[in-house]
Design a protein around this motif. Structure first.
Motif, PDB file in Angstrom:
ATOM      1  N   TYR A 171       0.809  -1.220   0.000  1.00 18.25           N
ATOM      2  CA  TYR A 171       0.000   0.000   0.000  1.00 18.25           C
ATOM      3  C   TYR A 171       0.847   1.276   0.000  1.00 18.25           C
ATOM      4  O   TYR A 171       0.614   2.166  -0.820  1.00 18.25           O
ATOM      5  CB  TYR A 171      -0.955  -0.002   1.196  1.00 18.25           C
ATOM      6  CG  TYR A 171      -1.809   1.233   1.277  1.00 18.25           C
ATOM      7  CD1 TYR A 171      -2.876   1.417   0.402  1.00 18.25           C
ATOM      8  CD2 TYR A 171      -1.533   2.235   2.203  1.00 18.25           C
ATOM      9  CE1 TYR A 171      -3.656   2.564   0.460  1.00 18.25           C
ATOM     10  CE2 TYR A 171      -2.303   3.376   2.274  1.00 18.25           C
ATOM     11  CZ  TYR A 171      -3.370   3.540   1.393  1.00 18.25           C
ATOM     12  OH  TYR A 171      -4.121   4.674   1.450  1.00 18.25           O
ATOM     13  N   PRO A 172       1.854   1.400   0.900  1.00 18.76           N
ATOM     14  CA  PRO A 172       2.692   2.609   0.854  1.00 18.76           C
ATOM     15  C   PRO A 172       3.439   2.756  -0.469  1.00 18.76           C
ATOM     16  O   PRO A 172       3.632   3.870  -0.973  1.00 18.76           O
ATOM     17  CB  PRO A 172       3.682   2.405   2.015  1.00 18.76           C
ATOM     18  CG  PRO A 172       3.036   1.430   2.909  1.00 18.76           C
ATOM     19  CD  PRO A 172       2.239   0.538   2.023  1.00 18.76           C
ATOM     20  N   GLY A 173       3.869   1.625  -1.036  1.00 18.90           N
ATOM     21  CA  GLY A 173       4.579   1.684  -2.311  1.00 18.90           C
ATOM     22  C   GLY A 173       3.710   2.224  -3.428  1.00 18.90           C
ATOM     23  O   GLY A 173       4.142   3.065  -4.229  1.00 18.90           O
ATOM     24  N   VAL A 174       2.458   1.744  -3.476  1.00 19.58           N
ATOM     25  CA  VAL A 174       1.518   2.216  -4.500  1.00 19.58           C
ATOM     26  C   VAL A 174       1.203   3.699  -4.283  1.00 19.58           C
ATOM     27  O   VAL A 174       1.136   4.484  -5.238  1.00 19.58           O
ATOM     28  CB  VAL A 174       0.222   1.371  -4.464  1.00 19.58           C
ATOM     29  CG1 VAL A 174      -0.840   1.967  -5.374  1.00 19.58           C
ATOM     30  CG2 VAL A 174       0.523  -0.063  -4.890  1.00 19.58           C
ATOM     31  N   SER A 175       1.013   4.077  -3.020  1.00 20.57           N
ATOM     32  CA  SER A 175       0.707   5.481  -2.707  1.00 20.57           C
ATOM     33  C   SER A 175       1.861   6.394  -3.119  1.00 20.57           C
ATOM     34  O   SER A 175       1.642   7.466  -3.705  1.00 20.57           O
ATOM     35  CB  SER A 175       0.439   5.641  -1.208  1.00 20.57           C
ATOM     36  OG  SER A 175      -0.654   4.864  -0.810  1.00 20.57           O
ATOM     37  N   LEU A 176       3.098   5.969  -2.812  1.00 21.55           N
ATOM     38  CA  LEU A 176       4.274   6.770  -3.171  1.00 21.55           C
ATOM     39  C   LEU A 176       4.396   6.912  -4.679  1.00 21.55           C
ATOM     40  O   LEU A 176       4.688   8.004  -5.189  1.00 21.55           O
ATOM     41  CB  LEU A 176       5.527   6.119  -2.591  1.00 21.55           C
ATOM     42  CG  LEU A 176       6.858   6.832  -2.865  1.00 21.55           C
ATOM     43  CD1 LEU A 176       6.839   8.242  -2.284  1.00 21.55           C
ATOM     44  CD2 LEU A 176       8.022   6.038  -2.285  1.00 21.55           C
ATOM     45  N   ALA A 177       4.158   5.814  -5.404  1.00 19.62           N
ATOM     46  CA  ALA A 177       4.236   5.862  -6.871  1.00 19.62           C
ATOM     47  C   ALA A 177       3.192   6.817  -7.431  1.00 19.62           C
ATOM     48  O   ALA A 177       3.473   7.598  -8.364  1.00 19.62           O
ATOM     49  CB  ALA A 177       4.035   4.470  -7.451  1.00 19.62           C
ATOM     50  N   ALA A 178       1.973   6.795  -6.857  1.00 22.21           N
ATOM     51  CA  ALA A 178       0.904   7.690  -7.318  1.00 22.21           C
ATOM     52  C   ALA A 178       1.269   9.151  -7.057  1.00 22.21           C
ATOM     53  O   ALA A 178       1.067  10.030  -7.916  1.00 22.21           O
ATOM     54  CB  ALA A 178      -0.409   7.341  -6.625  1.00 22.21           C
ATOM     55  N   ILE A 179       1.842   9.405  -5.873  1.00 21.78           N
ATOM     56  CA  ILE A 179       2.244  10.781  -5.532  1.00 21.78           C
ATOM     57  C   ILE A 179       3.327  11.281  -6.482  1.00 21.78           C
ATOM     58  O   ILE A 179       3.296  12.429  -6.949  1.00 21.78           O
ATOM     59  CB  ILE A 179       2.725  10.847  -4.063  1.00 21.78           C
ATOM     60  CG1 ILE A 179       1.540  10.632  -3.118  1.00 21.78           C
ATOM     61  CG2 ILE A 179       3.411  12.181  -3.767  1.00 21.78           C
ATOM     62  CD1 ILE A 179       1.934  10.385  -1.685  1.00 21.78           C
ATOM     63  N   LEU A 180       4.300  10.423  -6.779  1.00 22.38           N
ATOM     64  CA  LEU A 180       5.376  10.810  -7.707  1.00 22.38           C
ATOM     65  C   LEU A 180       4.834  11.110  -9.094  1.00 22.38           C
ATOM     66  O   LEU A 180       5.253  12.094  -9.733  1.00 22.38           O
ATOM     67  CB  LEU A 180       6.419   9.683  -7.778  1.00 22.38           C
ATOM     68  CG  LEU A 180       7.353   9.535  -6.576  1.00 22.38           C
ATOM     69  CD1 LEU A 180       8.200   8.270  -6.706  1.00 22.38           C
ATOM     70  CD2 LEU A 180       8.262  10.757  -6.440  1.00 22.38           C
ATOM     71  N   GLY A 185       3.498  15.080 -13.135  1.00 18.70           N
ATOM     72  CA  GLY A 185       2.483  15.655 -14.027  1.00 18.70           C
ATOM     73  C   GLY A 185       2.303  17.147 -13.788  1.00 18.70           C
ATOM     74  O   GLY A 185       2.204  17.937 -14.736  1.00 18.70           O
ATOM     75  N   LEU A 186       2.250  17.541 -12.524  1.00 20.24           N
ATOM     76  CA  LEU A 186       2.106  18.963 -12.197  1.00 20.24           C
ATOM     77  C   LEU A 186       3.292  19.782 -12.690  1.00 20.24           C
ATOM     78  O   LEU A 186       3.133  20.881 -13.241  1.00 20.24           O
ATOM     79  CB  LEU A 186       1.948  19.128 -10.681  1.00 20.24           C
ATOM     80  CG  LEU A 186       0.625  18.663 -10.070  1.00 20.24           C
ATOM     81  CD1 LEU A 186       0.700  18.688  -8.550  1.00 20.24           C
ATOM     82  CD2 LEU A 186      -0.525  19.538 -10.560  1.00 20.24           C
ATOM     83  N   LEU A 187       4.521  19.227 -12.479  1.00 18.08           N
ATOM     84  CA  LEU A 187       5.733  19.964 -12.848  1.00 18.08           C
ATOM     85  C   LEU A 187       5.924  20.071 -14.362  1.00 18.08           C
ATOM     86  O   LEU A 187       6.518  21.044 -14.845  1.00 18.08           O
ATOM     87  CB  LEU A 187       6.955  19.297 -12.224  1.00 18.08           C
ATOM     88  CG  LEU A 187       7.073  19.413 -10.700  1.00 18.08           C
ATOM     89  CD1 LEU A 187       8.196  18.527 -10.182  1.00 18.08           C
ATOM     90  CD2 LEU A 187       7.308  20.872 -10.276  1.00 18.08           C
ATOM     91  N   THR A 188       5.436  19.085 -15.095  1.00 13.96           N
ATOM     92  CA  THR A 188       5.674  19.087 -16.550  1.00 13.96           C
ATOM     93  C   THR A 188       4.516  19.662 -17.365  1.00 13.96           C
ATOM     94  O   THR A 188       4.714  20.076 -18.512  1.00 13.96           O
ATOM     95  CB  THR A 188       5.958  17.650 -17.041  1.00 13.96           C
ATOM     96  OG1 THR A 188       4.902  16.785 -16.623  1.00 13.96           O
ATOM     97  CG2 THR A 188       7.279  17.151 -16.495  1.00 13.96           C
TER      98      THR A 188
END
Length: 222
Positions: A171-180, A185-188
């Motif tokens: 769960y934390p791994g999936v959450s971290l990947a989604a946040i990244l 997306g926001l930065l680009t």
């Protein structure tokens, strides 16, 4: 020690085909006679070329397969079936090729006179010392079915705990990947739109905003 394939008849006249491990063919015949088998033919097993070059195969067995194996073994021991017959049935029911190698080897060892715990001990990566020692205790006390039931319950709980741990770690791994992904997306895509607007205004931007703009430029210009 060498392996020999044999065809024999048991005391009831049934035909038996299997393998046995012995020093030589004469010793193999003697062992089979002691087990009440009338040998029809016996030949030394030839290893395939890949085993000669790579050594003994090292099958992997899933925890779920081991749980099913132990639970079914317990049920059949409780029903009064002999260990050899149980291993024959389990071998037929096993679909996993790696586990078939293990069960075949265990069955051959038990058929040639080795006790079950010693046969299982030959595969320490599959049957742990705890597993083997509990089976040995069950053989000595005559309560093998009880021990196998407890083992299957223990293995089921262990497998369930492992699944929960893996799920909690995922769960934390999936959450971290989604946040990244959202941040990239926001930065680009989003930040460059505001950059053009700020450039048109000509106002001096705060330091945090300039840092975000610089990161966005770095990502876009790579």
């Amino acid at each position: 020690m060498a392996k020999f394939k044999y065809v024999a008849r048991d005391t009831t006249g049934n035909k038996v085909e299997d393998e046995i491990t012995a020093k030589n063919q004469a010793a193999a015949r003697q062992q089979l006679r002691r087990n009440g088998l009338n040998v029809l033919s016996i030949t030394e097993s030839k290893k395939p070329w890949y085993q000669m070059t790579l050594g003994k195969p090292k099958p992997r067995v899933s925890g779920n397969d081991l749980v099913i194996f132990t639970r079914q073994f317990a049920t059949m021991v409780e029903a009064g079936l002999p260990v050899i017959e149980i291993l024959d049935i389990l071998l037929e029911q096993t679909d996993d090729p790696g586990f078939k190698i293990v069960v075949t080897d265990v069955r051959s060892a038990v058929r040639s006179g080795t006790d079950l715990s010693s046969a299982l001990a030959k595969w320490p990566k599959i049957f742990s010392p705890l597993y083997v020692n509990l089976i040995r205790a069950g053989e000595a006390s005559g309560e093998l079915d009880v021990i196998l039931k407890r083992l299957s319950a223990y293995l089921e709980k262990t497998a369930s705990l492992k699944r929960k741990i893996l799920s909690a770690m995922a769960y934390p791994g999936v959450s971290l990947a989604a946040i990244l992904l959202i941040t990239i997306g926001l930065l680009t895509f989003i930040v460059p739109m505001f950059k053009d607007m700020f450039d048109d205004l000509g106002a001096e931007l705060p330091m945090p905003t300039r840092i975000v703009m610089a990161i966005s430029d770095t990502l876009l210009n790579r």
